[in-house]
Design a protein around this motif. Structure first.
Motif, PDB file in Angstrom:
ATOM      1  N   ALA A  49       0.837  -1.190   0.000  1.00  0.00           N
ATOM      2  CA  ALA A  49       0.000   0.000   0.000  1.00  0.00           C
ATOM      3  C   ALA A  49       0.873   1.242   0.000  1.00  0.00           C
ATOM      4  CB  ALA A  49      -0.918   0.012   1.222  1.00  0.00           C
ATOM      5  N   THR A  57      -4.496   7.159  -1.490  1.00  0.00           N
ATOM      6  CA  THR A  57      -4.005   5.828  -1.153  1.00  0.00           C
ATOM      7  C   THR A  57      -4.134   4.864  -2.334  1.00  0.00           C
ATOM      8  OG1 THR A  57      -6.183   5.191  -0.296  1.00  0.00           O
ATOM      9  CG2 THR A  57      -4.609   6.108   1.273  1.00  0.00           C
ATOM     10  N   TYR A  59      -3.655   0.360  -3.092  1.00  0.00           N
ATOM     11  CA  TYR A  59      -3.498  -0.940  -2.461  1.00  0.00           C
ATOM     12  C   TYR A  59      -3.269  -2.043  -3.499  1.00  0.00           C
ATOM     13  CZ  TYR A  59      -5.597   1.482   1.492  1.00  0.00           C
ATOM     14  OH  TYR A  59      -5.860   2.376   2.506  1.00  0.00           O
ATOM     15  N   LYS A  64      -6.745  -5.247  -0.796  1.00  0.00           N
ATOM     16  CA  LYS A  64      -7.775  -4.227  -0.971  1.00  0.00           C
ATOM     17  C   LYS A  64      -9.047  -4.632  -0.231  1.00  0.00           C
ATOM     18  CE  LYS A  64      -7.361  -2.404  -4.925  1.00  0.00           C
ATOM     19  NZ  LYS A  64      -7.387  -2.162  -6.392  1.00  0.00           N
ATOM     20  N   THR A  68      -5.846  -0.841   5.520  1.00  0.00           N
ATOM     21  CA  THR A  68      -5.998   0.600   5.366  1.00  0.00           C
ATOM     22  C   THR A  68      -4.697   1.291   5.769  1.00  0.00           C
ATOM     23  OG1 THR A  68      -8.353   0.471   5.876  1.00  0.00           O
ATOM     24  CG2 THR A  68      -7.305   2.640   6.024  1.00  0.00           C
TER      25      THR A  68
END
Length: 111
Positions: A49, A57, A59, A64, A68
């Protein structure tokens, strides 16, 4: 001299959560993008990420919806919240800032 220090790794059961932290020193943290990578046992290091200075952001498909990435510029720290962990998430996780890397933190997910 830039130094990145990761923390928060450990052993967790499948389905569990962990939050990794990476604190930077010696750099202008707020104006540099940050990223997390991981290296599973016996495999190559892979991107997980990224987060830009503006908070955008990105990922890897494999994480995904479960992971986070976030940052707190006041603390020079980037985080990786990992939920719904799977055994295949087992790896050493590294923080990266440009050409600088942290020492890594081990995440082990048991089935």
């Amino acid at each position: 001299q830039v130094q990145l220090v990761e923390s928060g790794g450990g052993l967790v059961q499948a389905g569990g959560s962990l939050r990794l932290s990476c604190t930077a020193s010696g750099s202008s943290f707020s104006i540099i993008g940050m990223a997390w990578y991981r290296q599973p046992p016996g495999k190559q290091r892979e991107w997980v990420a990224s987060i830009t200075t503006g908070g955008i952001t990105g990922y890897a498909d494999s994480v995904k919806g479960r992971f986070t990435i976030s940052r707190d510029n006041s603390k020079n720290t980037v985080y990786l919240q990992m939920n719904s962990l799977k055994p295949e998430d087992t790896a050493v996780y590294y923080c990266r800032q440009a050409e600088h890397w942290g020492q890594g933190t081990q995440v082990t997910v048991s089935s």
